[in-house]
Design an enzyme around this catalytic site. Structure first.
Site, short mmCIF file in Angstrom:
data_model
loop_
_atom_site.label_atom_id
_atom_site.label_comp_id
_atom_site.label_asym_id
_atom_site.label_seq_id
_atom_site.Cartn_x
_atom_site.Cartn_y
_atom_site.Cartn_z
N TRP A 12 0.57 -1.38 0.34
CA TRP A 12 -0.24 0.40 0.10
C TRP A 12 0.95 1.15 -0.03
O TRP A 12 0.42 2.22 -0.44
CB TRP A 12 -1.12 0.17 1.48
CG TRP A 12 -1.86 -1.01 1.00
CD1 TRP A 12 -2.45 -2.39 0.02
CD2 TRP A 12 -2.95 -0.97 1.74
NE1 TRP A 12 -3.45 -2.69 0.27
CE2 TRP A 12 -4.01 -2.11 1.72
CE3 TRP A 12 -3.15 -0.31 3.03
CZ2 TRP A 12 -5.22 -2.31 2.73
CZ3 TRP A 12 -3.96 -0.86 4.13
CH2 TRP A 12 -5.43 -2.08 3.90
N GLY A 29 1.35 -2.47 -6.00
CA GLY A 29 1.69 -1.28 -5.93
C GLY A 29 0.05 -0.70 -5.76
O GLY A 29 -0.83 -1.28 -5.64
N GLY A 30 0.19 0.19 -7.03
CA GLY A 30 -0.55 1.27 -7.41
C GLY A 30 -1.98 0.27 -7.59
O GLY A 30 -3.55 -0.11 -6.72
N SER A 55 4.19 -1.64 -11.88
CA SER A 55 2.77 -1.76 -12.71
C SER A 55 1.89 -3.43 -12.87
O SER A 55 1.57 -3.51 -14.04
CB SER A 55 3.09 -1.52 -14.12
OG SER A 55 3.27 -0.32 -13.78
N GLY A 89 5.42 2.01 -10.90
CA GLY A 89 4.18 3.22 -10.82
C GLY A 89 4.36 4.13 -11.48
O GLY A 89 3.54 5.16 -12.04
P1 PGA Z 1 3.20 -0.62 -8.88
O1 PGA Z 1 4.06 -0.85 -7.21
O2 PGA Z 1 2.30 -1.61 -9.05
O3 PGA Z 1 2.23 0.60 -8.60
O4 PGA Z 1 4.23 -0.83 -9.70
C1 PGA Z 1 5.12 -1.24 -7.18
C2 PGA Z 1 5.82 -1.48 -5.54
O5 PGA Z 1 6.56 -0.61 -5.68
O6 PGA Z 1 6.42 -2.61 -5.48
#
Ligand code: PGA
Length: 253
Positions: free
Chosen positions: A10, A236-237, A215, A175
């Site tokens: 998160w 992440g996102g 991503s 990201g």
């Molecule tokens: P993302 O981040 O899925 O937003 O690219 C992954 C992470 O940094 O663990």
């Protein structure tokens, strides 16, 4: 079969109420996980206890911290120890995320200390590695990532190494919406596994989950996770969107 893991990172997002709602929405789906599958929520420190309370009744749902301090306890105002994390109910900790390496100047040596402390306190480290765009463009990514592993993990015994989860996260894909292709991920993961096999033996290397991060979305998870050496994702996102993250859980092998 190796553990297959969908890990939500998160980062520094969501207020307390939003965090509870997101967890409630995902858990309400009641996705049953077979023994080789795990879902891990890496939440901000203040939410560890709440997240553990919510996931406790669900089999193979776990909570992770996003970082820990490299000393056991003491006069380190503002830092959080592995003992605090473990006693809050988390069983995982992310170590060496590229954002920690870049913004907080965490060196390979400091990460090795964090790995040792985490293992001593029965936390499973999710150790992150990955190269910047300039390194990928110069074609030196394999050596670069192998060195990250060597510098922070090669002091471990094969027994200790078996307790680690690795996350390969190319920085250029974090990201940015630019995902590594499934073939690029597979190539790096297979390479990392052979680096591990040379150091710790093939049976140990075969047991270590290597997650892909950068991503990952509901729409590309299945293809990435279908690769033989991609054992899930660190997300992440898309982990902040219930619908996306549940699709990612469903995409696990
Ligand atoms: P993302 O981040 O899925 O937003 O690219 C992954 C992470 O940094 O663990």
């Amino acid at each position: 079969m190796r553990q297959q893991i969908a890990a939500a990172n998160w980062k520094m997002n969501l207020d307390y109420k939003q965090a509870k709602t997101l967890l409630d929405t995902i858990l309400a789906q009641q996705i049953m996980l077979e023994a080789h599958r795990k879902v891990v929520f890496a939440v901000p420190f203040p939410y560890l206890r709440m997240a553990r309370k919510k996931t406790k009744e669900m089999v193979n749902y776990e909570v992770s911290a996003q970082n820990c301090y490299q000393k056991k306890s003491g006069a380190f105002t503002g830092e959080v120890s592995v003992e605090m994390i473990h006693s809050s109910g988390a069983r995982y900790v992310i170590i060496g995320h590229s954002e920690r390496r870049e913004y907080f100047h965490e060196s390979d040596q400091v990460l090795a200390e964090k790995i040792n402390l985490a293992l001593e306190h029965r936390l499973t480290p999710i150790f992150c590695c990955g190269e910047a765009l300039s390194i990928r463009e110069s074609g030196k990514q394999d050596a670069y990532v192998a060195e990250q592993l060597a510098n922070s993990l090669f002091h471990l015994t094969p027994d200790a190494m078996q307790k680690i989860v690795i996350a390969y996260e190319p920085i250029w894909a974090i990201g940015t919406g630019k995902t590594a292709t499934a073939a690029q991920a597979q190539e790096m993961h297979a390479g990392l596994r052979s680096v591990l096999a040379r150091q710790f033996g093939q049976p140990v290397a075969d047991l270590i989950p290597i997650l892909y991060g950068g991503s990952v979305k509901g729409s590309n998870a299945k293809e990435l996770f279908s690769q033989p050496d991609v054992d899930g994702g660190l997300v992440g996102g898309a982990s902040l969107i219930a619908e996306d993250f549940t699709a990612i859980i469903h995409a696990l092998k």
